[in-house]
Design an enzyme around this catalytic site. Structure first.
Site, PDB file in Angstrom:
ATOM      1  N   GLU A  26     -68.917 -99.421 -23.977  1.00  0.00           N
ATOM      2  CA  GLU A  26     -69.354 -99.631 -25.372  1.00  0.00           C
ATOM      3  C   GLU A  26     -70.595 -98.811 -25.721  1.00  0.00           C
ATOM      4  OE1 GLU A  26     -71.929-102.710 -26.641  1.00  0.00           O
ATOM      5  OE2 GLU A  26     -71.545-103.923 -24.862  1.00  0.00           O
ATOM      6  N   ASP A 144     -67.135-111.223 -30.859  1.00  0.00           N
ATOM      7  CA  ASP A 144     -66.602-110.846 -29.537  1.00  0.00           C
ATOM      8  C   ASP A 144     -65.636-111.910 -29.019  1.00  0.00           C
ATOM      9  OD1 ASP A 144     -68.351-108.708 -29.690  1.00  0.00           O
ATOM     10  OD2 ASP A 144     -69.680-109.407 -28.075  1.00  0.00           O
ATOM     11  N   LYS A 161     -75.877-114.311 -21.467  1.00  0.00           N
ATOM     12  CA  LYS A 161     -77.298-114.649 -21.389  1.00  0.00           C
ATOM     13  C   LYS A 161     -77.564-116.009 -21.963  1.00  0.00           C
ATOM     14  CE  LYS A 161     -78.976-110.230 -22.364  1.00  0.00           C
ATOM     15  NZ  LYS A 161     -77.637-109.932 -22.843  1.00  0.00           N
TER      16      LYS A 161
HETATM   17  N1  PSU Z   1     -75.593-108.490 -24.842  1.00  0.00           N
HETATM   18  C1  PSU Z   1     -76.327-107.643 -24.103  1.00  0.00           C
HETATM   19  N2  PSU Z   1     -76.509-106.363 -24.500  1.00  0.00           N
HETATM   20  C2  PSU Z   1     -75.922-105.899 -25.638  1.00  0.00           C
HETATM   21  C3  PSU Z   1     -75.114-106.796 -26.414  1.00  0.00           C
HETATM   22  C4  PSU Z   1     -74.989-108.077 -25.980  1.00  0.00           C
HETATM   23  O1  PSU Z   1     -76.854-108.020 -23.073  1.00  0.00           O
HETATM   24  O2  PSU Z   1     -76.103-104.721 -25.967  1.00  0.00           O
HETATM   25  C5  PSU Z   1     -74.417-106.274 -27.624  1.00  0.00           C
HETATM   26  C6  PSU Z   1     -72.921-106.043 -27.326  1.00  0.00           C
HETATM   27  O3  PSU Z   1     -72.518-104.865 -28.005  1.00  0.00           O
HETATM   28  C7  PSU Z   1     -72.249-107.252 -27.928  1.00  0.00           C
HETATM   29  C8  PSU Z   1     -73.123-107.473 -29.135  1.00  0.00           C
HETATM   30  O4  PSU Z   1     -70.898-107.039 -28.272  1.00  0.00           O
HETATM   31  O5  PSU Z   1     -74.453-107.247 -28.667  1.00  0.00           O
HETATM   32  C9  PSU Z   1     -72.993-108.872 -29.694  1.00  0.00           C
HETATM   33  O6  PSU Z   1     -73.676-108.942 -30.906  1.00  0.00           O
HETATM   34  P1  PSU Z   1     -73.492-110.203 -31.850  1.00  0.00           P
HETATM   35  O7  PSU Z   1     -74.135-111.338 -31.090  1.00  0.00           O
HETATM   36  O8  PSU Z   1     -74.208-109.841 -33.111  1.00  0.00           O
HETATM   37  O9  PSU Z   1     -72.021-110.378 -32.041  1.00  0.00           O
END
Ligand code: PSU
Ligand code: MN
Length: 305
Positions: A26, A144, A161
């Site tokens: 990604e 996701d 996390k």
């Molecule tokens: N968790 C991480 N590093 C990241 C992300 C999540 O440790 O870079 C990024 C990934 O691209 C994940 C996105 O798909 O954050 C999720 O964002 P949101 O919570 O806004 O859906």
């Protein structure tokens, strides 16, 4: 071409057509997940590790409105330098970015979408989005999870996390029929640490076992993906209390600063890094390398089936 908006780079297209192993990667992790220059260095090393473990890397992004499967080193450097000024692109962002010819860094969601369009079915990253703490009032649940429910790609990560509510994230995945596999562990890893206190659905112990489970899911005609959680190597893991205190403080600051929506995850990652004096970034980089190697070996095992 399978899709008029999609550009699959020649090396990736050739490998997919020949049934050789390819691993999707990604780009939000590059633009929003880590600072420059560590982000570019990490992304290039991840590609190297995928190759060393027997697969072709395909870093995914949206550039000038084109869906790209397989980036050049210059394109990766561009995304890393532009950082948070590139649009963080989830599923809802794709139509307008494409129509307007804009750039987008792909999250787990959009990387799965584009990987699937390109015929790639194994994807390595650091961490996925999930159900945020406090989601019972904010309704902040990452797209996701929905993508894992509907798109047939295996996502190999280091767990989730504790900026997320891990219990609710697992409940959501269960409801939507997404298998959560622990690689060599019965316990869900929590990204920076090997343990979380939550159980995974199944423990599998080799790339061959992962490949066989994914193959069975495909042969059964099931629509969704599979989540493989691979614990960070012991030597790079963080102290449970140190990291959790940092995360609690980061969340308190995000609430005070009124952070919400798509800004939440990048804000918390940057804050945690600041609070831990960069220790969290070092761990983050190592766990991504670990996932890239496992994904490449799993892609190779899948191709051999
Ligand atoms: N968790 C991480 N590093 C990241 C992300 C999540 O440790 O870079 C990024 C990934 O691209 C994940 C996105 O798909 O954050 C999720 O964002 P949101 O919570 O806004 O859906
Ligand atoms: Mn969100």
């Amino acid at each position: 071409m399978i899709n008029r908006y999609l550009d699959v780079n020649p090396e990736v297209a050739e490998a997919v057509a020949a049934g050789r192993p390819v691993v999707a990667l990604e780009s939000t992790i590059i633009s929003h997940g880590m600072p420059y220059p560590q982000n570019v260095e990490t992304a290039l090393n991840v590609e190297k590790i995928v190759r060393e473990n027997g697969a072709i890397p395909a870093t995914i992004a949206i550039l000038g409105g084109r869906l790209k499967a397989g980036l050049t080193a210059d394109e990766i450097t561009y995304l890393g330098k532009t950082g948070v000024n590139v649009t963080k692109a989830s599923r809802r962002d794709l139509p307008v970015l494409v129509a307007k010819g804009m750039d987008g860094a792909t999250t787990v969601t959009t990387t799965m979408i584009i990987a699937h369009m390109a015929g790639i079915n194994i994807f390595a990253t650091g961490g996925i989005g999930g159900v945020h703490r406090g989601a019972e009032t904010t309704m902040d649940i990452s797209a996701d999870l929905e993508e894992l429910a509907g798109t047939p790609v295996m996502v190999i990560c280091a767990g989730a996390k504790s900026i997320l509510d891990l219990g609710l994230t697992l409940e959501y995945l269960e409801t939507h029929g997404v298998p959560v596999i622990g690689y060599g562990t019965d316990e869900l890893p929590a990204f920076y640490t090997r343990k979380s206190g939550f159980s995974v659905d199944y423990r599998l112990d080799s790339p061959e076992e992962l490949a066989a489970a994914f193959k069975a899911q495909r042969d059964l005609g099931m629509k969704g993906g599979m989540l493989v959680t691979n614990p960070i190597p012991e030597e790079f893991s963080m102290d449970f209390h140190v990291i959790n205190r940092a995360i609690d403080d980061a969340i308190a600051e995000s609430v005070r600063d009124g952070i919400h929506g798509k800004a939440t995850t990048p804000y918390l990652l940057a804050k945690v890094k600041e609070i831990t004096g960069g220790d969290s970034l070092a761990s983050n980089i190592r766990l991504v390398y670990n996932n890239a190697a496992l994904a490449a070996r799993t892609a190779a095992a899948y191709c051999a089936l």
